[in-house]
Design a protein around this motif. Sequence first.
Motif, PDB file in Angstrom:
ATOM      1  N   GLU A  28     -13.059  -6.166   3.169  1.00 37.92           N
ATOM      2  CA  GLU A  28     -12.183  -7.299   3.483  1.00 37.92           C
ATOM      3  C   GLU A  28     -11.148  -7.541   2.393  1.00 37.92           C
ATOM      4  OE1 GLU A  28     -15.408  -7.322   3.721  1.00 37.92           O
ATOM      5  OE2 GLU A  28     -15.874  -7.712   5.840  1.00 37.92           O
ATOM      6  N   TRP A  29     -11.400  -7.049   1.218  1.00 36.01           N
ATOM      7  CA  TRP A  29     -10.500  -7.302   0.094  1.00 36.01           C
ATOM      8  C   TRP A  29      -9.388  -6.254  -0.028  1.00 36.01           C
ATOM      9  CZ3 TRP A  29     -11.172 -11.566  -3.187  1.00 36.01           C
ATOM     10  CH2 TRP A  29     -12.274 -12.349  -2.860  1.00 36.01           C
ATOM     11  N   LEU A  30      -9.391  -5.280   0.860  1.00 36.69           N
ATOM     12  CA  LEU A  30      -8.325  -4.277   0.823  1.00 36.69           C
ATOM     13  C   LEU A  30      -6.950  -4.875   1.122  1.00 36.69           C
ATOM     14  CD1 LEU A  30     -10.129  -1.351   2.698  1.00 36.69           C
ATOM     15  CD2 LEU A  30      -9.570  -1.445   0.256  1.00 36.69           C
ATOM     16  N   VAL A  31      -6.930  -6.043   1.786  1.00 39.07           N
ATOM     17  CA  VAL A  31      -5.656  -6.674   2.135  1.00 39.07           C
ATOM     18  C   VAL A  31      -4.845  -7.034   0.891  1.00 39.07           C
ATOM     19  CG1 VAL A  31      -6.544  -9.045   2.167  1.00 39.07           C
ATOM     20  CG2 VAL A  31      -4.628  -8.424   3.643  1.00 39.07           C
ATOM     21  N   LEU A  32      -5.498  -7.143  -0.252  1.00 40.47           N
ATOM     22  CA  LEU A  32      -4.777  -7.479  -1.484  1.00 40.47           C
ATOM     23  C   LEU A  32      -3.744  -6.419  -1.838  1.00 40.47           C
ATOM     24  CD1 LEU A  32      -7.654  -8.859  -3.774  1.00 40.47           C
ATOM     25  CD2 LEU A  32      -6.146 -10.108  -2.218  1.00 40.47           C
ATOM     26  N   PHE A  33      -3.976  -5.179  -1.431  1.00 40.15           N
ATOM     27  CA  PHE A  33      -3.012  -4.125  -1.745  1.00 40.15           C
ATOM     28  C   PHE A  33      -1.677  -4.333  -1.019  1.00 40.15           C
ATOM     29  CE2 PHE A  33      -6.987  -2.004  -2.880  1.00 40.15           C
ATOM     30  CZ  PHE A  33      -6.637  -1.426  -4.094  1.00 40.15           C
ATOM     31  N   VAL A  34      -1.709  -4.992   0.118  1.00 37.26           N
ATOM     32  CA  VAL A  34      -0.459  -5.302   0.829  1.00 37.26           C
ATOM     33  C   VAL A  34       0.425  -6.216  -0.035  1.00 37.26           C
ATOM     34  CG1 VAL A  34       0.546  -6.345   2.893  1.00 37.26           C
ATOM     35  CG2 VAL A  34      -1.574  -5.007   3.065  1.00 37.26           C
ATOM     36  N   TYR A  35      -0.220  -7.187  -0.689  1.00 37.86           N
ATOM     37  CA  TYR A  35       0.539  -8.082  -1.563  1.00 37.86           C
ATOM     38  C   TYR A  35       1.098  -7.332  -2.776  1.00 37.86           C
ATOM     39  CZ  TYR A  35      -1.302 -11.976   1.156  1.00 37.86           C
ATOM     40  OH  TYR A  35      -1.583 -12.846   2.164  1.00 37.86           O
ATOM     41  N   VAL A  36       0.346  -6.354  -3.266  1.00 38.19           N
ATOM     42  CA  VAL A  36       0.843  -5.562  -4.394  1.00 38.19           C
ATOM     43  C   VAL A  36       2.082  -4.769  -3.982  1.00 38.19           C
ATOM     44  CG1 VAL A  36       0.275  -3.809  -6.096  1.00 38.19           C
ATOM     45  CG2 VAL A  36      -1.480  -5.426  -5.359  1.00 38.19           C
ATOM     46  N   ALA A  37       2.052  -4.194  -2.773  1.00 38.41           N
ATOM     47  CA  ALA A  37       3.204  -3.426  -2.291  1.00 38.41           C
ATOM     48  C   ALA A  37       4.417  -4.336  -2.098  1.00 38.41           C
ATOM     49  CB  ALA A  37       2.847  -2.731  -0.979  1.00 38.41           C
ATOM     50  N   ILE A  38       4.198  -5.527  -1.556  1.00 40.74           N
ATOM     51  CA  ILE A  38       5.310  -6.461  -1.355  1.00 40.74           C
ATOM     52  C   ILE A  38       5.894  -6.892  -2.692  1.00 40.74           C
ATOM     53  CG2 ILE A  38       5.863  -8.793  -0.561  1.00 40.74           C
ATOM     54  CD1 ILE A  38       3.944  -8.325   1.766  1.00 40.74           C
ATOM     55  N   CYS A  39       5.035  -7.134  -3.668  1.00 46.59           N
ATOM     56  CA  CYS A  39       5.520  -7.475  -5.015  1.00 46.59           C
ATOM     57  C   CYS A  39       6.354  -6.343  -5.598  1.00 46.59           C
ATOM     58  CB  CYS A  39       4.348  -7.782  -5.940  1.00 46.59           C
ATOM     59  SG  CYS A  39       3.890  -9.511  -5.979  1.00 46.59           S
ATOM     60  N   SER A  40       5.949  -5.111  -5.338  1.00 45.17           N
ATOM     61  CA  SER A  40       6.695  -3.968  -5.856  1.00 45.17           C
ATOM     62  C   SER A  40       8.114  -3.968  -5.296  1.00 45.17           C
ATOM     63  CB  SER A  40       5.992  -2.659  -5.482  1.00 45.17           C
ATOM     64  OG  SER A  40       4.711  -2.596  -6.071  1.00 45.17           O
ATOM     65  N   GLY A  41       8.246  -4.209  -3.992  1.00 43.05           N
ATOM     66  CA  GLY A  41       9.573  -4.237  -3.398  1.00 43.05           C
ATOM     67  C   GLY A  41      10.404  -5.416  -3.838  1.00 43.05           C
ATOM     68  N   ALA A  42       9.745  -6.562  -4.083  1.00 38.71           N
ATOM     69  CA  ALA A  42      10.488  -7.779  -4.430  1.00 38.71           C
ATOM     70  C   ALA A  42      10.884  -7.830  -5.892  1.00 38.71           C
ATOM     71  CB  ALA A  42       9.650  -9.014  -4.081  1.00 38.71           C
ATOM     72  N   ALA A  43      10.086  -7.248  -6.771  1.00 41.59           N
ATOM     73  CA  ALA A  43      10.302  -7.425  -8.205  1.00 41.59           C
ATOM     74  C   ALA A  43      10.924  -6.227  -8.903  1.00 41.59           C
ATOM     75  CB  ALA A  43       8.963  -7.762  -8.887  1.00 41.59           C
ATOM     76  N   LEU A  44      10.911  -5.059  -8.265  1.00 39.36           N
ATOM     77  CA  LEU A  44      11.436  -3.858  -8.916  1.00 39.36           C
ATOM     78  C   LEU A  44      12.732  -3.406  -8.255  1.00 39.36           C
ATOM     79  CD1 LEU A  44       8.205  -1.706  -9.376  1.00 39.36           C
ATOM     80  CD2 LEU A  44       9.514  -2.842 -11.181  1.00 39.36           C
TER      81      LEU A  44
END
Length: 393
Positions: free
Chosen positions: A98-114
Amino acid sequence: MSGVGIGQRPQNRRQKAVKFLWIGIWLAYLSAPVGDLLHGGHSDGVVVLGWIGLVAFVAWYLALIFRTGRGETEGVVLGSLAVLATQSTVLAFTLGREWLVLFVYVAICSGAALPFRLARWSIPAVSVLLTGVACAVPGGTTFLAGLLFPAILGGFSMTGVRELIRTTIELREARATVAQLAANEERLRLARDLHDLLGHSLSLITLKSELAGRMLPDHPDKAAQQVADIEQVSRQALVDVREAVSGYRRPRLSAELAGAKVALTAAGITAELPAEPDLTGVPEPSETALAWALREAVTNVVRHSGARRCTVELLRRQTLDGPVLELSVEDDGSGDQGGGPGNGLAGLTERLAKEGGTLEAGGARHGFRLTARVPAARAGSRDAAPADVGSPS
């Protein structure tokens, strides 16, 4: 309530709250980890540690999103993303799929911050890490298909949003620079023209004043003549200044069309405007009157109509009284133009009447329509052929 536009950082508490609510909506996808903590059958110690890990992840995620674009170095952003990725991996391994969904937030952060040159590599890297962890976690592969596509799509979508924000900021800065340069150029032109206009008159006044002062003791009659000349020159200089200032304040139809497009677009209204009009033979007062009419009409559309589309037409017509130039502004709004004919339309009617024109304003089939007509030729000239001056483009 004022929101936060694209390319604008929150400036006050209300705007910060709006941005927080917008970002907070997407935290709803954390329902899977929260449900696992509440109903996953974990021991009390594991639940406590899980809540601590989830709160730390969300806090780090929000901090990174809110701080984006405030001068952080790429190394700091990459380090923060590494922390998020590490938290996601540890929580997924220790607490379940159930905690795999956290990786989606990491990917979104990558697109938003880099920047894109780094995000194009970091987003696939996060997706690969998500795939590896999902394969290692019991039952994780059943979640992989539903998480891998949102991670890639969400990450690269945020790179587009980031580029849009960057471009919008640059356009606003460029527009402000152009406006400042235009204002400076106008000041320089006004100073140059006033110097040329008044230089001769003031020099003549100075010379005649000195001459009158020398003549006054011995030739008072000649001194009086010099004073009369000074009065005449000063009056003419005053007339010249008034005409010059009046000329600078006189609007031009082409400039008003350009300004109307900017104003309507900024208000979110689709604008259909004519191309550069051919005003050959049109008296300057008639053009000025139509320019004022266009400005007033567009101001009413932006302020009162609630329209989604505005159409401006400029036509040259032949009537029994001679050729006329007709300007029509029609919108698809509520038809409310500020509660009836106010000072703007009344003053506009007087201005058009002074130039021999007319004004019609009222409800149309789909909104409100304003039509202004002015003579398209000087008095006594009736040989202009009827033709379209412009059509919406």
